[in-house]
Design an enzyme around this catalytic site. Structure first.
Site, PDB file in Angstrom:
ATOM      1  N   ARG A   1      19.848  43.874  65.963  1.00 41.13           N
ATOM      2  CA  ARG A   1      20.517  42.663  65.459  1.00 41.13           C
ATOM      3  C   ARG A   1      19.504  41.686  64.879  1.00 41.13           C
ATOM      4  NH1 ARG A   1      24.387  39.885  69.713  1.00 41.13           N
ATOM      5  NH2 ARG A   1      22.389  39.133  70.500  1.00 41.13           N
TER       6      ARG A   1
ATOM      7  N   LYS B   1      22.507  35.983  64.124  1.00 40.16           N
ATOM      8  CA  LYS B   1      22.246  35.030  65.209  1.00 40.16           C
ATOM      9  C   LYS B   1      21.390  33.889  64.636  1.00 40.16           C
ATOM     10  CE  LYS B   1      22.134  35.266  70.194  1.00 40.16           C
ATOM     11  NZ  LYS B   1      23.431  34.628  70.396  1.00 40.16           N
TER      12      LYS B   1
ATOM     13  N   GLU C   1      36.002  33.596  68.461  1.00 38.66           N
ATOM     14  CA  GLU C   1      35.131  33.643  69.645  1.00 38.66           C
ATOM     15  C   GLU C   1      34.849  32.226  70.120  1.00 38.66           C
ATOM     16  OE1 GLU C   1      31.013  34.885  68.861  1.00 38.66           O
ATOM     17  OE2 GLU C   1      31.477  34.788  66.741  1.00 38.66           O
TER      18      GLU C   1
HETATM   19  C1  COI Z   1      23.363  34.566  74.611  1.00 37.39           C
HETATM   20  O1  COI Z   1      24.341  34.867  75.295  1.00 37.39           O
HETATM   21  O2  COI Z   1      22.263  35.090  74.762  1.00 37.39           O
HETATM   22  C2  COI Z   1      23.448  33.564  73.588  1.00 37.39           C
HETATM   23  O3  COI Z   1      22.699  33.629  72.672  1.00 37.39           O
HETATM   24  C3  COI Z   1      24.347  32.439  73.743  1.00 37.39           C
HETATM   25  C4  COI Z   1      23.524  31.234  73.850  1.00 37.39           C
HETATM   26  C5  COI Z   1      23.579  30.389  72.699  1.00 37.39           C
HETATM   27  C6  COI Z   1      23.327  30.651  75.156  1.00 37.39           C
END
Ligand code: COI
Length: 345
Positions: free
Chosen positions: A85, A187, A223
């Site tokens: 990812r 992300k 989501e």
């Molecule tokens: C994760 O679950 O690793 C995420 O990236 C969510 C986060 C923004 C706490």
């Protein structure tokens, strides 16, 4: 190896950054390949006020976890998926595409150097945050000429302060998280900054998080700001399909596999309507940070819907139990998801 730990009150861990010994750091030019890098003492970094990341949000990150297991090993969970990812996210944000082997080696090196900060078996986990951003200056909008990659980590407990209480969520009807063909499936740091205002407003109203709607079809859910979402009705499990604006969550994928292959349930990655959501027998959210967290109340257009009488549901509980048991080597890992990094004595 004998695994002595640093002195931390493990029982009091929440989800905040705790300083550890070291972090990994590497740099790369826009036309270069990721290589080299080294561990440096954990600490602040210097940045130009014109850095691409500060001005135009050119940054992406990952989140993965390591566990001290029942077999006294320290292991990573599905790190290959995070690496893949990260390669996609960097490409989408015009950052030199990160090679998965380089990514994994950096994560392993950082984890090994900070092994004594990994919470003991049964007392939390080590959250690992690889992050890459545009460091060189940009005044005009463009991809900058130099990038920095870092891996830092922090021992963590539960993401939500409420612990195991089912979440109280609001369906967000004023703001979208991501646009069709935007960066919702990368992300990207910008996805999270976009969620801050709706989240802050919702928290002021007493909610734990918000459920975003599909920007193309507001009858369908996507989501949460920090997690993927599942519903269960008559034993059938559904989660919104990967449309391009949803994050391809590692825990989302793991729960789909656990529910279909271990619990033998029907699982569909498909469209999920608001109507289905509020009539569900169970709703739960998944993510590296949130793991599997049940949802007890959902507010939509000022109407409050109780899910499973505001109690954790059995399918969410079973998925969480199996996921955690695999991650902590309490049962066999039928999927080959665990990568031991340090073997205990
Ligand atoms: C994760 O679950 O690793 C995420 O990236 C969510 C986060 C923004 C706490």
């Amino acid at each position: 190896m004998r695994m002595e730990k640093v002195n931390i009150k493990w029982e009091e861990l929440g989800f905040d950054a705790i300083q550890t010994r070291s972090m990994f750091k590497a740099t790369c030019s826009i036309d270069g390949k990721w290589s080299g890098g080294s561990l440096v003492p954990y600490g602040n970094i210097e940045l130009s006020p014109a850095a691409g990341v500060l001005n135009y949000g050119q940054g992406v990150f990952e989140g993965t976890k390591a566990f001290h297991t029942s077999k006294d090993n320290i292991v990573l969970f599905r790190i290959d998926r995070n690496a893949k990812r990260m390669a996609w996210s960097t490409k989408r944000l015009c950052i030199p595409e990160m090679n998965p082997e380089f990514f994994k080696n950096a994560v392993v090196a950082t984890l090994k150097d900070n092994f004594d900060y990994v919470p003991p078996y049964g007392k939390g986990s080590m959250y690992i945050r690889p992050i890459v951003w545009g460091t060189a200056p940009a005044l005009g909008v463009r991809a900058v000429s130099e990038y920095t990659f870092m891996v830092f980590l922090s021992p963590v407990g539960s993401y939500f302060k409420a612990g195991v209480r089912p979440l109280n969520l609001k369906v967000e009807t004023d703001y979208h998280r991501a646009a069709p063909r935007g960066i919702g499936n990368a992300k990207a740091i910008g996805n999270y900054s976009a969620s801050l205002y709706p989240l802050t407003m919702a928290k002021k109203e007493g909610f734990d998080e918000v459920i975003y709607l599909d920007a193309n079809n507001e009858n369908q859910i996507e989501e949460l700001g920090s997690a993927n979402l599942f519903i269960v009705k008559d034993g059938i499990v559904k989660t919104p399909k990967l449309s391009g604006s949803i994050l391809d969550g590692v825990t989302r994928n793991s729960v789909c596999k656990i529910a279909s292959e271990l619990l033998k349930l029907k699982v569909f990655e498909t469209d999920v309507t608001i109507n289905e959501l509020i009539k569900s027998d169970e709703v739960f959210c998944t993510g590296t940070a949130v793991v599997v967290t049940p949802v007890g109340k959902i507010t939509y257009n000022n109407e409050v819907y109780e899910i499973n009488k505001n109690q954790p549901g059995p399918i969410a509980a079973k998925c969480k139990e199996l996921l955690s048991a695999i991650q902590r080597q309490e049962i066999d890992d039928p999927f080959g998801w665990i990568k031991p990094v340090i073997k205990g004595s």
